[in-house]
Every structure is written in structure tokens, then in C-alpha cells.
Design a protein around this motif. Structure first.
Motif, PDB file in Angstrom:
ATOM      1  N   PHE A  20       0.881  -1.165  -0.083  1.00 52.26           N
ATOM      2  CA  PHE A  20      -0.025   0.025  -0.137  1.00 52.26           C
ATOM      3  C   PHE A  20       0.918   1.252  -0.104  1.00 52.26           C
ATOM      4  N   THR A  21       2.029   1.310   0.784  1.00 54.61           N
ATOM      5  CA  THR A  21       2.728   2.510   0.910  1.00 54.61           C
ATOM      6  C   THR A  21       3.435   2.636  -0.564  1.00 54.61           C
ATOM      7  N   HIS A  23       2.213   1.296  -3.897  1.00 53.26           N
ATOM      8  CA  HIS A  23       1.297   1.288  -5.030  1.00 53.26           C
ATOM      9  C   HIS A  23      -0.137   1.861  -4.535  1.00 53.26           C
ATOM     10  N   GLY A  24      -0.274   2.171  -3.294  1.00 49.25           N
ATOM     11  CA  GLY A  24      -1.368   2.769  -2.684  1.00 49.25           C
ATOM     12  C   GLY A  24      -2.544   1.526  -2.596  1.00 49.25           C
ATOM     13  N   VAL A  25      -3.626   1.593  -2.153  1.00 47.25           N
ATOM     14  CA  VAL A  25      -4.610   0.682  -1.926  1.00 47.25           C
ATOM     15  C   VAL A  25      -5.033   0.221  -3.246  1.00 47.25           C
ATOM     16  N   GLU A  26      -5.648   1.153  -4.087  1.00 50.41           N
ATOM     17  CA  GLU A  26      -6.285   0.916  -5.356  1.00 50.41           C
ATOM     18  C   GLU A  26      -4.953   0.242  -6.352  1.00 50.41           C
ATOM     19  N   THR A  28      -2.844  -1.943  -5.426  1.00 54.13           N
ATOM     20  CA  THR A  28      -2.354  -3.208  -4.891  1.00 54.13           C
ATOM     21  C   THR A  28      -3.444  -4.217  -5.287  1.00 54.13           C
ATOM     22  N   THR A  55      -7.628  -4.109   3.733  1.00 58.04           N
ATOM     23  CA  THR A  55      -7.183  -2.652   4.082  1.00 58.04           C
ATOM     24  C   THR A  55      -7.911  -2.540   5.657  1.00 58.04           C
ATOM     25  N   VAL A 103      -0.038   6.039   5.067  1.00 56.80           N
ATOM     26  CA  VAL A 103      -1.113   5.690   4.249  1.00 56.80           C
ATOM     27  C   VAL A 103      -2.376   6.008   4.648  1.00 56.80           C
ATOM     28  N   SER A 106      -3.021   9.425   3.172  1.00 58.95           N
ATOM     29  CA  SER A 106      -2.901   9.844   1.823  1.00 58.95           C
ATOM     30  C   SER A 106      -3.405   8.927   0.879  1.00 58.95           C
ATOM     31  N   ASP A 107      -4.070   7.829   1.193  1.00 61.11           N
ATOM     32  CA  ASP A 107      -4.442   7.030   0.315  1.00 61.11           C
ATOM     33  C   ASP A 107      -6.027   6.807   0.396  1.00 61.11           C
ATOM     34  N   GLY A 109      -8.234   4.922  -0.927  1.00 61.70           N
ATOM     35  CA  GLY A 109      -8.586   3.414  -0.613  1.00 61.70           C
ATOM     36  C   GLY A 109      -8.667   3.169   1.018  1.00 61.70           C
TER      37      GLY A 109
END
Length: 188
Positions: A20-21, A23-26, A28, A55, A103, A106-107, A109
């Protein structure tokens, strides 16, 4: 066997947070998590049916700890010591979970996955604000409190400060939060 399942689940969550850090949640996928772990996608599905479940599970321990802080603070009768306790413990929680906080801040997702827990009338954030400002805070105090909470979270998870040691970061965050919510600095 249960211990092995718990270890596998913990590894899966650590791996997911790491991905996640980057690629981001979306960005990954469950397959990416499986590939890094060296297992099949079915093995990931054994523990979690959806990425949203992963998540939420990544964030849940820190959220549970925050609830425990608020529950303990609610037992404290004097507002000054209660506010000091909440500030100190909130900052400690942020510093101990710097990667997760980065995360969380900032994310979209993970924000979406934790939104139902964090926001609302009886939410964690509402309870946190009430502990810091009191029940009859004016709009200015409410805004200052939200600035303090968001600022501590954003700065605590900032990649710019990744090389700052935890104790130094903690000291500065506590000091900044105290100023923002109108609490004088405690004497060490």
C-alpha cells in the motif's frame, strides 16, 4: 495450527501495508500480495475475501488502540490531566505507526475503508475532539483541534521526516499539539 494461521495473517497484513505504501490501496492487487508472500491467491482468499477486508484489518489494531486510549481517558475526572493523557498517547500512537499513518493520511482506498469508523456522530474522531476540547467548545476551538489532529497525523507520517528519530519527533509533535489546542507545555 492456530499460531501458524495467526503468523500467516500477520505476514499478509505486513505485506499488504508495505505494498500500500508503494502502490496505494487501489494499485495493490490480491495477486500482488500473494506473489510477495510466495503463496497462491487462494491462500490470501482463505484469510480475507476482499481487499477492503485486508485494508480494514491493516488499520484495525491502531484504531483499537486509539479507542482504548479514549476509553481510559473517559475514566479520568479532571479535564487537564485527561487532555494531557490524550495528547501524549495520540502522539505516541502516531509515532509508533508512522508507516500506517502515512498511508491513512494519503490513500483514498484506506480512507474509504476506515471512514465509517473514523467519521460520524459517535466516531473515534468525534470522541477524540471532545476529549481535547470539552463538550462545549466554540467553533474556533473545534477547528484548532482538527488542525492539531490532522497536523500530527500528517507530520507523523511524513516521508520527509523518516530519518528523524522517534523520540525527537514525538517531542516536537506533542509540543505542537499542545500549542494548537491551548494546553501549556508540561514541565519535564
Amino acid at each position: 495450527m492456530t499460531a501458524v494461521r495467526g503468523e500467516t495473517r500477520a505476514r499478509l497484513l505486513d505485506t499488504a501495508l508495505g505494498l500500500f505504501t508503494v502502490h496505494g490501496v487501489e494499485g495493490t492487487s490480491l495477486q500482488m500480495i500473494a506473489d510477495v508472500l510466495g503463496v497462491t491467491k487462494a491462500a490470501v482468499y482463505y484469510h480475507f475475501k476482499t481487499k477492503d477486508e485486508i485494508t480494514e484489518a491493516v488499520a484495525q489494531p491502531a484504531l483499537d488502540e486509539l479507542v482504548a486510549i479514549l476509553d481510559h481517558a473517559a475514566t479520568m475526572s479532571r479535564p487537564g490531566p485527561r487532555t494531557d493523557y490524550v495528547i501524549d498517547e495520540f502522539v505516541d500512537l502516531v509515532v509508533r505507526n508512522r508507516v500506517l499513518v502515512a498511508v491513512l493520511c494519503s490513500d483514498p482506498g484506506i480512507i474509504r475503508a476506515t471512514d465509517r469508523i473514523l467519521v460520524g456522530e459517535e466516531s473515534i474522531l468525534s470522541r477524540l475532539q471532545a476529549m481535547l476540547t470539552g463538550p462545549s467548545a466554540d467553533e474556533g476551538a473545534q477547528v484548532a483541534c482538527q488542525v492539531a489532529l490532522a497536523g500530527v497525523a500528517m507530520v507523523g507520517g511524513s516521508p520527509i521526516l523518516v530519518d528523524m528519530d522517534d523520540e525527537t519527533l514525538r517531542h516536537h509533535l506533542v509540543d505542537a499539539m499542545r500549542r494548537q489546542v491551548g494546553r501549556p507545555r508540561k514541565r519535564d
